[in-house]
Design an enzyme around this catalytic site. Structure first.
Site, PDB file in Angstrom:
ATOM      1  N   ALA A 225       9.188  11.735   2.645  1.00  0.00           N
ATOM      2  CA  ALA A 225       8.244  11.862   1.520  1.00  0.00           C
ATOM      3  C   ALA A 225       7.520  13.192   1.654  1.00  0.00           C
ATOM      4  CB  ALA A 225       7.265  10.691   1.519  1.00  0.00           C
TER       5      ALA A 225
ATOM      6  N   HIS B 145     -24.947  -6.666 -10.906  1.00  0.00           N
ATOM      7  CA  HIS B 145     -24.948  -7.281  -9.577  1.00  0.00           C
ATOM      8  C   HIS B 145     -24.407  -8.699  -9.663  1.00  0.00           C
ATOM      9  CE1 HIS B 145     -26.403  -8.341  -5.563  1.00  0.00           C
ATOM     10  NE2 HIS B 145     -26.850  -9.474  -6.103  1.00  0.00           N
TER      11      HIS B 145
END
Length: 464
Positions: free
Chosen positions: A268, A443
């Site tokens: 790669a 949240h």
């Protein structure tokens, strides 16, 4: 044979080409799109999409192996490699069919065959049935790229693999060498390592993931090693000796060469542009290091010829190609689109933990002369991350100390590839630290860490 006339011809139906074709058709242009192999290109068929399908399988396997941590029971956890690959290929096939449908829906004329440009405004397509002659005032080259192969490290599909072989393995490697630690190398290393392969990653640069912020690279290395990977930096594979069922790698590090045996190697080491056979030099299109030279609006310098995506150079990202496709189509249709700004394009690596970034690294910001403020917030300080059982990670932000401009953002941890877009939008809208500080983040969410990192840059972090 009489030539078929169009307003715009796109060569290549990857994420740049097919998007350019569709946008051109939306703007009223008569568009042709030529593809020689698969609609959707490398990204959809052999890159972005099938790799994410395989990584999803390994991620679920990882969580199943950790079932006890979540109060669950999962006995004899295993995998069926053939089934994992089959699912991945099925996902790619579904989306491949989707691209064909989208082109047809938008009245784009599709040709399957090999294209060349014999003269300005002319495209010849060799198909299974013969040769088609097309003409258009505007031609968009979107032929993409392929894996780079270094001398002595060439793939054979048996012992030495490219990304294509790694996506359709006939066997599970027992001992794997991954050459190169960019996004492609690290994603395959993460997949195979998670499923139990003894994995070594070799990187010639001084750190893995060399395009990322140095702090993120170091954090990633620590996590990968904790998972059992062997990471070797400043290291080069000089030669591969192929034997019966094994490869002996000659590995040079600190001036010394040693040998080690592996049963599989994945190469790669970058990509090269698909410029061959198009006739570009003959019509005056400049090619440097296998990539077409273009300006900020993807114009080649030859009137009516454009190049987008991987063929036009870095960053080699599907979303960059798609955005360039839209921009070029609008330009051809007579519009005045903004040029694509590379520094505003996020990069994502879908390993475990995930990595995402946009803009300047801390080192680059300093190199460019900025006085900076840097904020950091760890996953361990976030309630949602702890609840998920994913407390390893961090968010890092870099601001211009004089103006409050968000210069860069860098993340590592669970789902950060989904979070980074918040900072991308912020940069696009020229958001300052004050805008981000005054934004209310929901949240409990991982996104609260994005807020806290900004606060930390100015000495105001609450939860750490």
């Amino acid at each position: 044979m009489a030539s078929q006339d169009f307003d715009m011809i796109v060569i290549g139906a990857g994420p740049g080409g097919y998007v350019a074709a569709i946008r051109g058709a939306q703007l009223g242009l008569k568009v042709a799109c030529v593809e020689r192999e698969h609609m959707g290109g490398i990204c959809l068929n052999w890159g972005c999409i099938p790799t994410k399908a395989m990584l999803r399988s390994s991620e679920i396997y990882h969580y199943m192996a950790r079932a006890k941590e979540y109060g669950l029971t999962a006995e004899k956890v295993g995998y069926d490699l053939d089934a994992v690959v089959k699912r991945s290929r099925g996902v790619a096939k579904q989306l491949n069919s989707g691209v064909t449908h989208l082109l047809k829906k938008n009245k784009v004329t599709a040709f399957m065959g090999e294209a060349s440009i014999p003269a300005k405004g002319k495209v010849t397509v060799k198909t299974d049935k013969g040769t088609e002659e097309l003409s258009a005032k505007s031609i968009v080259i979107a032929t993409g790229a392929r894996a780079r192969e270094l001398p002595g490290l060439e793939a054979d599909g048996d012992l030495v693999w490219t990304y294509k072989h790694a996506l359709t393995p006939k066997r599970m490697p027992k001992k794997l060498l991954v050459i190169g630690s960019g996004a492609i190398g690290i994603e395959f290393a993460s997949f195979y390592n998670t499923l139990g392969t003894d994995t070594t990653v070799v990187e010639v640069m001084d750190r893995i993931l060399p395009v990322e912020d140095e702090e993120i690279s170091k954090f990633a290395k620590k996590q990968f090693e904790k998972q059992g990977m062997t990471i070797r930096e400043k290291t080069m594979v000089k030669k591969l000796d192929r034997g019966q069922g094994k490869v002996t790698a000659h590995i040079e590090q600190n001036g010394k060469t040693t040998t080690e045996e592996f049963d599989t190697v994945i190469s790669a080491v970058g990509i090269v542009g698909n410029t061959e056979g198009l006739g570009l030099e003959k019509i005056g299109v400049k090619v440097e290091k296998t990539h077409v030279v273009v300006d900020r609006h993807c114009r080649t310098g030859v009137e009516g010829i454009y190049a987008i995506g991987d063929i036009a150079g870095a960053p080699w990202l599907a979303h960059k190609a798609s955005h360039e496709g839209v921009m070029v189509a609008e330009l051809i249709a007579g519009g005045h689109p903004h040029a694509v700004e590379p520094s505003g394009i996020a990069g994502c690596t879908y390993c475990h933990p995930q990595i995402a970034s946009v803009g300047l690294t801390e080192a680059k910001a300093k190199e460019q002369g900025y006085q900076i403020k840097v904020g950091r917030f760890p996953f361990i300080g976030n309630g949602k991350a702890i609840a998920l059982g994913e407390s390893e990670g961090m968010v890092k932000t870099i601001f211009d100390a004089k103006t409050g401009e968000l210069l860069g953002a860098h993340m590592i941890g669970a789902e950060v590839t989904e979070l980074i877009q918040g900072y991308v939008v912020g940069r696009q809208l020229e958001t300052t630290e004050e805008d981000l500080m005054n934004t209310v983040f929901p949240h409990p969410t991982l996104s609260e860490m994005m807020h806290e990192s900004v606060l930390d840059a100015y000495g105001r972090a609450i939860h750490f």
